[in-house]
Motif scaffolding. Sequence first.
Motif, PDB file in Angstrom:
ATOM      1  N   GLY A 107      44.502  12.399  43.444  1.00 25.77           N
ATOM      2  CA  GLY A 107      45.032  12.158  42.481  1.00 25.77           C
ATOM      3  C   GLY A 107      44.834  10.884  41.768  1.00 25.77           C
ATOM      4  N   ARG A 108      45.454  10.744  40.490  1.00 25.31           N
ATOM      5  CA  ARG A 108      45.003   9.510  39.970  1.00 25.31           C
ATOM      6  C   ARG A 108      46.120   8.973  38.845  1.00 25.31           C
ATOM      7  N   ILE A 109      46.066   7.789  38.624  1.00 22.94           N
ATOM      8  CA  ILE A 109      46.981   7.197  37.372  1.00 22.94           C
ATOM      9  C   ILE A 109      45.936   6.582  36.576  1.00 22.94           C
ATOM     10  N   SER A 110      46.003   7.140  35.436  1.00 20.27           N
ATOM     11  CA  SER A 110      44.997   6.526  34.103  1.00 20.27           C
ATOM     12  C   SER A 110      45.833   5.453  33.476  1.00 20.27           C
ATOM     13  N   GLY A 111      45.276   4.423  33.568  1.00 23.33           N
ATOM     14  CA  GLY A 111      45.990   3.266  32.637  1.00 23.33           C
ATOM     15  C   GLY A 111      47.033   2.467  33.430  1.00 23.33           C
ATOM     16  N   TYR A 112      47.372   1.233  32.973  1.00 23.66           N
ATOM     17  CA  TYR A 112      48.475   0.553  33.804  1.00 23.66           C
ATOM     18  C   TYR A 112      49.978   1.248  32.962  1.00 23.66           C
ATOM     19  N   VAL A 113      50.497   1.343  34.146  1.00 28.34           N
ATOM     20  CA  VAL A 113      52.049   2.033  33.894  1.00 28.34           C
ATOM     21  C   VAL A 113      53.149   1.183  34.222  1.00 28.34           C
ATOM     22  N   GLY A 114      52.790  -0.151  34.798  1.00 30.56           N
ATOM     23  CA  GLY A 114      54.017  -1.107  35.331  1.00 30.56           C
ATOM     24  C   GLY A 114      54.506  -0.473  36.525  1.00 30.56           C
ATOM     25  N   PRO A 115      54.964  -1.749  37.451  1.00 29.06           N
ATOM     26  CA  PRO A 115      55.495  -1.643  38.768  1.00 29.06           C
ATOM     27  C   PRO A 115      56.251  -0.329  39.332  1.00 29.06           C
ATOM     28  N   GLU A 116      57.169  -0.059  38.516  1.00 33.91           N
ATOM     29  CA  GLU A 116      58.196   0.828  38.887  1.00 33.91           C
ATOM     30  C   GLU A 116      57.341   2.345  39.034  1.00 33.91           C
ATOM     31  N   ASN A 117      56.945   2.586  37.914  1.00 38.99           N
ATOM     32  CA  ASN A 117      56.300   3.935  37.686  1.00 38.99           C
ATOM     33  C   ASN A 117      55.065   3.952  38.558  1.00 38.99           C
TER      34      ASN A 117
END
Length: 130
Positions: A107-117
């Motif tokens: 899986g992946r996270i695309s882009g900066y989402v902040g520390p908590e997310n």
Amino acid sequence: MPTIFRVILSAVLMLSPAVASRAGLDTEATGNPDRTFELIVVEADGCIYCEIFRRDVLPAYQTSEQGKKMPIRFVDVNDVETGRLDFNTSVDIVPTFVVVKSQHEVGRISGYVGPENFFHTINYLLGSAP
């Protein structure tokens, strides 16, 4: 008043000298065969959100339980194709955080989402991995 503050802050950030990115420092590194999971961070030179991640999230990640289970590797976006990385789709946004298991994308996270997310999503990806 808050709008003026945002405008001034944006101007200061845009005029401040760019910190040299460390993107690509780990491009020669191969996946760690002793560990099942790895977090690959795809970044680019001059990416302000990549620098914000390194400043605000990386220190906490490296000392967290997730960081102990899943070592981190940084790859320049221009080296993704040559890095023998088995991603499901191309990387169009930097930074992109790709969770791999046995050299295959989970899986992946695309882009900066902040520390908590970021930490919530990493926990979800680790928990839902096959």
